[in-house]
Design a protein around this motif. Structure first.
Motif, short mmCIF file in Angstrom:
data_model
loop_
_atom_site.label_atom_id
_atom_site.label_comp_id
_atom_site.label_asym_id
_atom_site.label_seq_id
_atom_site.Cartn_x
_atom_site.Cartn_y
_atom_site.Cartn_z
N GLY A 103 0.80 -1.22 0.00
CA GLY A 103 0.00 0.00 0.00
C GLY A 103 0.82 1.27 0.00
N GLU A 107 0.95 4.83 -2.14
CA GLU A 107 0.85 6.16 -1.50
C GLU A 107 2.02 7.05 -1.92
N CYS A 220 -8.26 -0.33 1.69
CA CYS A 220 -7.67 -1.66 1.93
C CYS A 220 -8.63 -2.57 2.72
N LYS A 261 -4.54 -6.62 3.17
CA LYS A 261 -5.71 -6.71 4.04
C LYS A 261 -6.81 -7.47 3.31
N1 F0G Z 1 -3.69 2.58 4.48
C1 F0G Z 1 -4.27 1.98 5.55
C2 F0G Z 1 -5.64 2.38 5.98
C3 F0G Z 1 -3.58 0.97 6.23
O1 F0G Z 1 -4.17 0.37 7.27
C4 F0G Z 1 -2.28 0.61 5.78
C5 F0G Z 1 -1.52 -0.40 6.49
C6 F0G Z 1 -1.73 1.27 4.69
C7 F0G Z 1 -2.48 2.25 4.07
C8 F0G Z 1 -0.35 0.95 4.18
O2 F0G Z 1 -0.31 -0.27 3.55
O3 F0G Z 1 1.25 -1.66 4.94
O4 F0G Z 1 0.65 -2.33 2.61
O5 F0G Z 1 2.12 -0.41 2.99
N2 F0G Z 1 -1.82 -0.82 7.61
C9 F0G Z 1 -1.15 -1.86 8.36
C10 F0G Z 1 -1.76 -1.96 9.71
C11 F0G Z 1 0.32 -1.78 8.38
O6 F0G Z 1 -1.17 -2.66 10.56
O7 F0G Z 1 -2.82 -1.40 9.96
P1 F0G Z 1 1.01 -1.22 3.52
#
Ligand code: F0G
Length: 462
Positions: A103, A107, A220, A261
């Motif tokens: 993710g 970004e 996600c 996710k």
């Molecule tokens: N956006 C949201 C809402 C997220 O929850 C996450 C990651 C990301 C972006 C970034 O994605 O990890 O694939 O680079 N959340 C994880 C968590 C790390 O533990 O909530 P990523």
């Protein structure tokens, strides 16, 4: 299946197992000390129940593993890419699909192009990597949820909603030309995994149209959000979760997704956009930093598993089990007297550590104290979402605390059974018994960005 069924059974059976090491409390005390009281620095083999994250920790299905074997590893135009592109186009209704390794790569590409000094991003709540990627460009990230959403006890169906009136105020204050994008995070991870209603995103779309702003959906957990809409928002009970997700994604101009996710894969991400000019800029950055446009940062087999996972996640029986099993943990914790963010969100249960450990001042990280206790007592790894993650220092070095001191118990998808969850509930009995004897922590080392990942701490015995 009958709604009268009392036990919420997992709608899958186990074909392959991964042993868990059972450790003693003494062993765990030593391991945690060595890790600087930061569970991110523990060895996973020393963890019994890993609730650190629901990201990349899910169990793939037999069909996904079969897909892994069928992956086409061609550099350009791979069959697996065609499969993924078709699934994602169908889901999002967007013409330009870019695969990324996770993710935050999506970004970095999108916000790297849109951001820069003087630019402002507005979101219900920016996830920590989202905020870091935005601030890294010199831009500002502003979170606007409704006041009630910051109250862990307010029992409302859509506490993830973006504050529409504040959005209008901010547009006026900063000038529409300086708003780089509005980002709606579904479900809203950092404020309790709370859902966002369709009505909120529809109203948001109207405001974005009125001012010519770009609307990004950080989706996600789009399938989990769709389940909540189906069951809580009027007019959606007869729609499938997939139809609901498709309807929501059609309101966005761009979509970023950590596939780790709701695509139930161990690695992967997506960036999709509607506008050709923006797509070209994104593709150029993708090629420089991730890989060619038909694989991004992924192997062909990863794309195959991602395409299958993104379809499987919309199985209504799976989503029912997923949301209800998270609620099972949260509801039982609440009935024991553990303060939890209410209502229970989709992917995690958030414990209100400020309340549970109310004798520990926020400057001494009550959330981190609970995280450490969960590990020592039960080998359970959780993450603090409070002042260790979001606290800042003012010019005099005094800490400005986060609004809440939460501990997130994030549930990996299709990994733990009900008896694992019942074990966690038992450990909370020990925590409740000992809670008044607890002391806080202080930081001995912190990096400049995302300090919770690698900070070192020690017990504050003063
Ligand atoms: N956006 C949201 C809402 C997220 O929850 C996450 C990651 C990301 C972006 C970034 O994605 O990890 O694939 O680079 N959340 C994880 C968590 C790390 O533990 O909530 P990523």
């Amino acid at each position: 299946m009958s709604e009268k069924m009392r036990t919420l059974t997992e709608p899958f059976k186990i074909k392959m197992v991964e042993p868990l090491k059972v450790t003693t409390e003494e062993y765990r005390k030593e391991a945690l000390k060595k890790a600087g009281y930061n569970p991110f620095l523990l060895k996973s083999s020393d963890v019994f129940i890993d609730f650190l994250t629901d990201s990349g920790t899910g169990a793939m299905s037999d069909k996904q593993w079969a897909g892994i074997m069928m992956g086409d590893e061609s550099y350009a135009g791979a069959r697996s890419w065609e499969h993924l592109e078709k699934v994602v186009k169908d889901l999002t209704g967007m013409p330009y699909i870019l695969p990324t390794h996770q993710g935050r790569a999506a970004e970095r590409i999108l916000y790297g192009i849109l951001g820069g000094k003087g630019k402002v991003f507005i979101s219900n709540t920016h996830f920590d990597t989202t905020r870091a990627n935005i601030e890294f460009t010199g831009a500002t990230a502003i979170d606007i949820v409704y006041e009630e959403a910051e109250d862990p006890e307010a029992d409302l169906p859509f506490k993830g909603n973006i504050h529409l009136e504040k959005l209008r105020e901010l547009i006026k204050k900063h000038g529409k030309e300086n708003i780089a994008a509005v980002i709606i995070t579904v479900t809203n991870n950092s404020s309790g995994g709370q859902p966002v209603s369709m009505a909120n995103v529809q109203a948001l779309r109207k405001i974005c149209d009125e001012y010519g702003l770009l609307l990004v959906i950080d989706g996600c957990r789009i399938a989990e959000n769709a389940y909540f809409i189906k069951h809580r928002e009027e007019g959606f009970s007869n729609k499938s979760c997939e139809e609901i997700a498709k309807q929501m994604l059609r309101l966005g101009d761009a979509f970023v997704m950590s596939a780790k996710k709701d695509a139930i894969v161990n690695i992967g991400g997506l960036l999709t956009v509607r506008n050709e000019e923006l797509a070209v800029k994104c593709k150029n950055l993708l090629i420089i930093s991730e890989g060619f446009t038909t694989y991004g940062g992924l192997a062909g087999r990863d794309m195959e598993a991602l395409a299958i996972g993104l379809t499987e996640v919309f199985d209504e029986d799976y989503l029912h089990y997923r949301i209800r099993s998270t609620a099972y943990l949260g509801e039982r914790l609440k009935s024991k007297g553990v303060p939890v963010v209410w209502p229970i969100g989709g992917h995690a249960v958030y414990v209100d550590a400020k309340k549970l450990y109310n004798q520990i001042p926020v400057e001494q990280f009550p959330g981190q104290a609970l995280v450490c206790d969960l590990y020592i007592k039960g080998g359970i790894r959780a993450v603090e979402i409070g002042s260790l993650m979001f606290g800042k220092n003012d010019v005099n070095g005094k800490m400005i605390p986060a609004i809440n001191e939460l501990v997130r118990l994030a549930i990996p998808r299709r990994v733990y059974t009900q008896s694992h969850i019942d074990y966690v509930l038992d450990i909370f009995d020990d925590i409740l018994e000992l809670r008044n004897q607890k002391t806080g922590y202080k930081i001995t080392y912190e990096p400049p960005f995302l300090r919770h990942f690698s900070a070192l701490l020690e017990k504050n015995l003063k």
